[in-house]
Design a protein around this motif. Structure first.
Motif, PDB file in Angstrom:
ATOM      1  N   GLN A 179      -6.364  13.118  -1.330  1.00  0.00           N
ATOM      2  CA  GLN A 179      -5.025  13.664  -1.115  1.00  0.00           C
ATOM      3  C   GLN A 179      -4.187  13.449  -2.365  1.00  0.00           C
ATOM      4  OE1 GLN A 179      -3.278  15.101   1.800  1.00  0.00           O
ATOM      5  NE2 GLN A 179      -1.884  15.494   0.117  1.00  0.00           N
ATOM      6  N   VAL A 180      -3.640  14.527  -2.880  1.00  0.00           N
ATOM      7  CA  VAL A 180      -2.694  14.426  -4.001  1.00  0.00           C
ATOM      8  C   VAL A 180      -1.292  14.306  -3.407  1.00  0.00           C
ATOM      9  CG1 VAL A 180      -1.730  15.594  -6.002  1.00  0.00           C
ATOM     10  CG2 VAL A 180      -4.174  15.836  -5.473  1.00  0.00           C
ATOM     11  N   GLY A 181      -0.585  13.239  -3.741  1.00  0.00           N
ATOM     12  CA  GLY A 181       0.778  13.065  -3.236  1.00  0.00           C
ATOM     13  C   GLY A 181       0.797  12.823  -1.744  1.00  0.00           C
ATOM     14  N   ALA A 182       1.919  13.160  -1.134  1.00  0.00           N
ATOM     15  CA  ALA A 182       2.133  12.910   0.286  1.00  0.00           C
ATOM     16  C   ALA A 182       1.460  13.992   1.114  1.00  0.00           C
ATOM     17  CB  ALA A 182       3.623  12.901   0.591  1.00  0.00           C
ATOM     18  N   ALA A 183       0.844  13.593   2.240  1.00  0.00           N
ATOM     19  CA  ALA A 183       0.253  14.594   3.135  1.00  0.00           C
ATOM     20  C   ALA A 183       1.317  15.245   4.009  1.00  0.00           C
ATOM     21  CB  ALA A 183      -0.824  13.965   4.003  1.00  0.00           C
ATOM     22  N   CYS A 184       2.386  14.511   4.320  1.00  0.00           N
ATOM     23  CA  CYS A 184       3.378  15.011   5.280  1.00  0.00           C
ATOM     24  C   CYS A 184       4.514  15.756   4.563  1.00  0.00           C
ATOM     25  CB  CYS A 184       3.945  13.852   6.094  1.00  0.00           C
ATOM     26  SG  CYS A 184       4.973  14.402   7.480  1.00  0.00           S
ATOM     27  N   HIS A 185       4.997  16.795   5.222  1.00  0.00           N
ATOM     28  CA  HIS A 185       6.080  17.581   4.628  1.00  0.00           C
ATOM     29  C   HIS A 185       7.371  16.767   4.530  1.00  0.00           C
ATOM     30  CE1 HIS A 185       7.155  17.974   8.862  1.00  0.00           C
ATOM     31  NE2 HIS A 185       8.329  18.397   8.475  1.00  0.00           N
ATOM     32  N   THR A 186       7.418  15.616   5.242  1.00  0.00           N
ATOM     33  CA  THR A 186       8.602  14.751   5.181  1.00  0.00           C
ATOM     34  C   THR A 186       8.590  13.865   3.936  1.00  0.00           C
ATOM     35  OG1 THR A 186       7.487  12.962   6.365  1.00  0.00           O
ATOM     36  CG2 THR A 186       8.662  14.599   7.700  1.00  0.00           C
ATOM     37  N   GLY A 187       7.453  13.872   3.213  1.00  0.00           N
ATOM     38  CA  GLY A 187       7.337  13.021   2.034  1.00  0.00           C
ATOM     39  C   GLY A 187       6.599  11.724   2.296  1.00  0.00           C
ATOM     40  N   LYS A 188       6.277  11.482   3.574  1.00  0.00           N
ATOM     41  CA  LYS A 188       5.505  10.285   3.909  1.00  0.00           C
ATOM     42  C   LYS A 188       4.025  10.504   3.579  1.00  0.00           C
ATOM     43  CE  LYS A 188       8.915   7.926   5.768  1.00  0.00           C
ATOM     44  NZ  LYS A 188       9.219   7.647   7.148  1.00  0.00           N
ATOM     45  N   THR A 189       3.327   9.410   3.332  1.00  0.00           N
ATOM     46  CA  THR A 189       1.899   9.481   3.023  1.00  0.00           C
ATOM     47  C   THR A 189       1.144  10.196   4.128  1.00  0.00           C
ATOM     48  OG1 THR A 189       2.043   7.387   1.847  1.00  0.00           O
ATOM     49  CG2 THR A 189      -0.159   8.109   2.502  1.00  0.00           C
ATOM     50  N   SER A 190       1.446   9.823   5.364  1.00  0.00           N
ATOM     51  CA  SER A 190       0.759  10.379   6.528  1.00  0.00           C
ATOM     52  C   SER A 190       1.779  10.933   7.507  1.00  0.00           C
ATOM     53  CB  SER A 190      -0.046   9.269   7.219  1.00  0.00           C
ATOM     54  OG  SER A 190      -0.321   9.600   8.567  1.00  0.00           O
ATOM     55  N   CYS A 191       1.420  11.979   8.227  1.00  0.00           N
ATOM     56  CA  CYS A 191       2.303  12.526   9.268  1.00  0.00           C
ATOM     57  C   CYS A 191       2.521  11.525  10.391  1.00  0.00           C
ATOM     58  CB  CYS A 191       1.719  13.814   9.827  1.00  0.00           C
ATOM     59  SG  CYS A 191       1.757  15.182   8.650  1.00  0.00           S
TER      60      CYS A 191
END
Lengths: 119, 119
Positions: free
Chosen positions: A92-104
């Motif tokens: 995973q490059v950067g955050a996976a979540c659209h909120t900016g968190k690593t994980s949803c």
């Protein structure tokens, strides 16, 4: 793009033609998100090396990272015993979540629950 | 058993009233299976310390381990950013899959895919 017949025959799609895709970080083993794929999205994911979902809300293909830069590079794809779920290991490059968190699953914090230790 | 209102209000259920529940081994971080929960199953899972699913095929509640002895002891429950998926960390007793495999994703072996390394 046609999904390989040997793979297509193993899928048990829901009424919308979709299977669930769990995305797990290959290094940290953190579960990052749950998305959905139709045959086309899975075919693209298997052959392009990057994860493509079917967006149920937007009703379109969604190749993760095309707008955010937060690519998911495919490491492996496994299918479960009854064919209705996929487990996809990614870099995973950067955050996976659209909120900016690593994980949803980082967004809301854990729900209060009874565990064996505190019952 | 009524699901806590603060939790119920965060869920985005599908047309069958269900959310997806990813089960991950708390120690090994291995993803074991994907199940489904309605409000009642989630409420039982949060309050009993063992995972209960709604079985879509049998249309009944299914407390993992009641017949197999392969209990899933709840360690934590997290909800994703849009409320339609849960990530549940468990202590898994025995095999998670009805086939006897540790994980339901062990059954078929990985699908052939292009990764960044072998493109």
């Amino acid at each position: 793009m046609t999904l390989d017949a040997s793979v297509a025959s193993r899928l048990k799609r829901n009424e919308d033609g979709l299977v669930a895709a769990i995305i797990q970080h290959d290094d940290t083993k953190k579960v990052l998100m749950l998305g959905w794929m139709d045959d086309e999205a899975l075919s693209r994911t298997l052959t392009e090396g990057r994860v493509t979902f079917w967006s149920r809300s937007r009703q379109e293909y969604w190749r993760k990272g095309d707008t955010s830069g937060h690519y998911q590079w495919v490491k492996s794809v496994e299918i479960d015993c009854d064919g209705d779920a996929l487990l996809i290991a990614v870099d995973q490059v950067g955050a996976a979540c659209h909120t900016g968190k690593t994980s949803c699953f980082d967004e809301g914090g854990p729900l209060q629950c009874i565990s064996r230790e505190n019952r």
